[in-house]
Every structure is written in structure tokens, then in C-alpha cells.
Design an enzyme around this catalytic site. Structure first.
Site, mmCIF file in Angstrom:
data_model
loop_
_atom_site.group_PDB
_atom_site.id
_atom_site.type_symbol
_atom_site.label_atom_id
_atom_site.label_comp_id
_atom_site.label_asym_id
_atom_site.label_seq_id
_atom_site.Cartn_x
_atom_site.Cartn_y
_atom_site.Cartn_z
ATOM 1 N N GLU A 280 7.143 7.423 6.050
ATOM 2 C CA GLU A 280 7.948 7.915 6.365
ATOM 3 C C GLU A 280 9.356 7.344 6.302
ATOM 4 O OE1 GLU A 280 7.956 10.977 7.238
ATOM 5 O OE2 GLU A 280 5.969 11.100 6.913
ATOM 6 N N ASP A 365 4.723 6.389 -0.761
ATOM 7 C CA ASP A 365 3.513 5.813 -0.605
ATOM 8 C C ASP A 365 3.663 4.127 -1.118
ATOM 9 O OD1 ASP A 365 2.069 7.652 0.621
ATOM 10 O OD2 ASP A 365 1.142 8.454 -1.048
HETATM 11 ZN ZN LIG Z 1 5.751 12.090 2.877
#
Ligand SMILES: [Zn+2]
Length: 429
Positions: A280, A365
Site C-alpha cells: 500500500e 508488489d
Molecule cells: Zn495495490
């Protein structure tokens, strides 16, 4: 003449979109069912067959309900437009309220209420039959209707003044009204981002500071590593509505905060929570959020300019089954027709937004892999997929149209590659 041509274009696009959506939906169902018997190899060790099959059944049930809604929405849309629903509503309301601002506001209010009433049985079915059947519903009926009442009141309290200003701008600020309306609308959006987390979200959920000291220390360590300052870490009582888990990041500037659903905290280990949060924070640090907001502003400027043009065209009204009024303003009607018809013409473009959003997901990621751990993120994602009964085997085309996130296998495959790369380079160094 143009009016008929526009009606034909509208109906053609409606049919095209409907056929496309049905085709995507049935492909998706077929694909999921074909892969139901076996957990995909890369997940075989982590996800039990029963969970995989539950995800398949849940996906199929949701997709079928979605397809039923498509037909209903298309019927409602035609009913409102070409079959004269809006025309009838407008004529009845103008008789009741006169041709002024009151007519315009009551037209928009009546339209909003009618559409919500039509959606109500489906929302109810989704929550208390579908979600219930798969064990996700945690809502009481009191809470369901209480939420509905609260959002209606809130919608009226915020929406009516907002719409009033928009209608005033449309009516009084001349040919460039759409530009002023855009400035006003953008300002409102920014304001909402600031006040939503602190003023509005607490009307629906309880937010308490994260109390687990060791987890907090871990998260503060991560925030320091990535250079992120936040007003606070909060836990939200998501479990009072649904068993689905999530974490999000909200707010803007000084009001930004990190929110964990209690359902997420109860399921993931501390390192996994850290990895999810790192993802996030990646969105934030890599400026995805700012980019998304900028794109949204540019698109809304384009749409408002288009509305500025369309509301001057008689064919835009007559082509959608409405005779423009001579004595009353047609602005509220133009807004409704625009909101109704726009999605029909833009659905075909939805993969474009999925492409950008997927690129952002991969980048976030990779960010999490760098500042936290790819392995922990994979472990967390697998648990989240299992808990949310998200399918691991979506139809690729369906996914390209509807999913903001890449399919699990692609995402996890990439993360595992980066995890191996990290260990090998570590071994060499
Ligand atoms: Zn995301």
C-alpha cells in the site's frame, strides 16, 4: 433525423455492450468451472481443494447475479429513455413544482430514489442470500437498513447543495460553465478526500488506534525505511458487516491514515501485515495515487466539456426519448441523460484503465518485495485469496475488462521470481 440516428446508435451500443458483457460473463463461468476440480499447481500446497471449490462456486454465483443485473439495468435504461419514463417524470414534476430550481432538484431526487428502490431487492439478495450462503455476511437486517437510511440522508445533505451549485453554474455562468463546474467539482473531490476519513467513514464504522505494540513498532520501522509520515494507524471494525478482509490507505496531506480491517489483523501474521502495508505504501511512494487523481480530473474535464456540448443539442434529448422543455431549464435532465448513456459508450474502453492499474499493482508488489519481503507478501495474498474466496483461475479476457488487479497466479509468479532473485544475489554477494 439526427435524433433517430442517435437513438439507433444508443441502442446499438447498448446491445453491443450487453452482448459483450454476457459473453465475458459466460466465458468466465466456463473457465472457472473447468478449473474447479483441481487447485492450480502453484497453489496446491497452500490452498485446500475445498477452499478452491468454494471460490469457484462463489465466483459463479456472483457472475450469474451480475448477468441478471445487466438485463434488468438494460430494461430500466430503455424504460427511462426511449419508453418515456423520464419524459413522464419530468412532465409530472414540473406540474407539481413549477419550472424553477425546485423542479430540477426534485427531478434529480426522484430519479435517484427510483433507481435505488429498483436496486434494493438485488442489494438485499446479494447480502442476505448470496454472501450469507458463502459465510461472508455478518450484517443484521437492522444494520443493512440503518446503513441505507444513513447513506440516503448523507447523500441528500451533501448531494443536494452540490447539485444546486452545479445547476446554478450550468444556468448562470455562460458558455464556459463546464470549466467553472469542473473547478468546483475538482475542489469538492479534494475536500472529500480530506474529510472522508475523519468525518464520514466514522459514521459507518468504528476506528480505534492500533494497540498491538510489537506490530506497531514493526510498522513504524517500515514507515521509517520507506520515508512515510502518517497521522495514525487504525483498526476498523469491518467484521460487523462482512468477513472479507482488507487494508487501505486513506486521506490526503495531513489527514492521511492507514486503516486495517480487524478481519485482516486476525488472519495475517505480523510479517504478512507488514508486507501488505508495504504494498500500500508503494502505491503512495510511487505516486500512483496522485497519478490516479490527475487522470480522474483530466477525464472529468473532458466529460464536462462533452456535456457542455450535448446539452445544447436537441437530438441528445429527443434521441433519448425526452422532449426538451421550453419554459423550464433542461439542465437536470441533461445531467441524468448523460449519466445514463455515458457508460454504454465507454464500457468498451474499460481494459484501458485495467492496464494502468495492473502496472501499478506490479510496481507496488516490487516495492513491497524491496522494503519488506516478497515471501511474506505471497503468503498474505494466498490467505486473502482464500479468505475472500477470490478465484485463482479467472478467465483472462473477463479479468482484463473487470479486474483492477492482475490474476493471482501472475502476481504471485512475479513475486516469487523476485524472491528467488533476492536470495541468489544475496548468495553471490
Ligand atoms: Zn495495490
Amino acid at each position: 433525423m439526427i435524433s433517430t440516428a442517435f437513438s439507433v446508435l444508443f441502442v446499438s451500443f447498448l446491445l453491443l455492450t450487453l452482448v459483450l458483457q454476457f459473453w465475458l460473463g459466460s466465458r468466465h463461468i466456463r473457465h472457472v468451472l473447468q478449473h474447479r476440480a483441481q487447485v492450480p499447481a502453484e497453489f496446491a500446497e497452500r490452498i485446500p481443494l475445498a477452499a478452491h471449490q468454494k471460490a469457484a462456486d462463489y465466483t459463479v454465483a456472483k457472475t450469474k447475479l451480475g448477468m441478471l443485473m445487466l438485463v434488468l439495468n438494460a430494461i430500466v435504461l430503455i424504460g427511462f429513455t426511449l419508453f418515456g419514463g423520464l419524459q413522464w417524470l419530468a412532465v409530472s414534476l414540473v406540474k407539481l413544482s413549477g419550472p424553477g430550481m425546485l423542479y430540477q432538484l426534485s427531478l434529480l431526487t426522484a430519479f435517484a430514489l427510483i433507481t435505488s428502490l429498483i436496486d434494493l431487492p438485488f442489494d438485499y439478495y446479494k447480502q442476505f442470500v448470496l454472501e450469507e450462503k458463502f459465510g461472508f455476511n455478518k450484517m443484521s437486517k437492522g444494520l443493512f437498513f440503518g446503513d441505507m437510511l444513513k447513506s440516503t440522508l448523507l447523500g441528500a445533505a451533501i448531494g443536494l447543495p452540490l447539485i444546486w451549485v452545479m445547476l446554478m453554474l450550468m444556468d448562470k455562468s455562460g458558455a464556459l460553465w463546464w470549466l467553472y463546474a469542473w473547478i468546483f467539482w475538482s475542489g469538492f473531490q479534494l475536500l472529500m478526500m480530506v474529510i472522508f476519513p475523519t468525518w464520514i467513514a466514522p459514521l459507518f464504522n468504528k476506528f480505534s488506534p492500533l494497540e498491538d505494540d510489537s506490530l506497531r513498532a514493526r510498522i513504524e520501522g517500515l514507515m521509517q525505511r520507506v520515508g512515510f509520515a502518517s497521522k495514525g494507524l487504525f483498526v476498523m471494525d469491518g467484521s460487523k458487516r462482512s468477513a472479507h478482509g482488507n487494508a487501505y490507505f486513506s486521506g490526503f496531506g495531513a489527514s492521511k491514515r492507514i486503516v486495517f480491517f480487524d478481519t485482516l489483523l486476525s488472519r495475517l501474521s505480523a510479517p504478512e501485515i507488514e508486507a501488505v502495508l508495504a504494498h500500500e505504501l508503494g502505491h503512495f511512494k510511487l505516486k500512483h495515487i496522485v497519478k490516479r487523481i490527475c487522470v480522474m480530473f483530466i477525464i472529468s474535464l473532458g466529460f464536462l466539456a462533452l456535456l457542455g456540448f450535448l446539452k445544447q443539442q436537441v437530438w441528445f434529448f429527443t434521441g433519448l426519448g425526452v422532449d426538451p422543455m421550453l419554459l423550464a431549464s433542461n439542465d437536470a435532465m441533461a445531467l441524468i441523460l448523460f449519466m445514463l448513456s455515458l457508460p454504454i459508450f465507454t464500457f468498451i474502453l474499460s481494459p484501458l484503465s485495467s492496464i494502468t492499474s495492473r502496472k501499478h499493482e506490479f510496481e507496488a508488489d516490487a516495492f513491497a518485495a524491496k522494503y519488506s519481503s516478497a515471501d511474506d507478501l505471497v503468503a498474505a495474498l494466498v490467505k486473502l485469496y482464500e479468505d475472500n474466496a477470490s478465484t485463482l483461475t479467472p478467465d483472462p479476457l473477463h479479468s482484463a475488462f473487470y479486474d483492477s488487479h492482475p490474476p493471482a497466479s501472475v502476481r504471485i509468479g512475479k513475486l516469487q521470481l523476485s524472491a528467488t532473485a533476492a536470495t541468489t544475489s544475496g548468495a553471490i554477494a
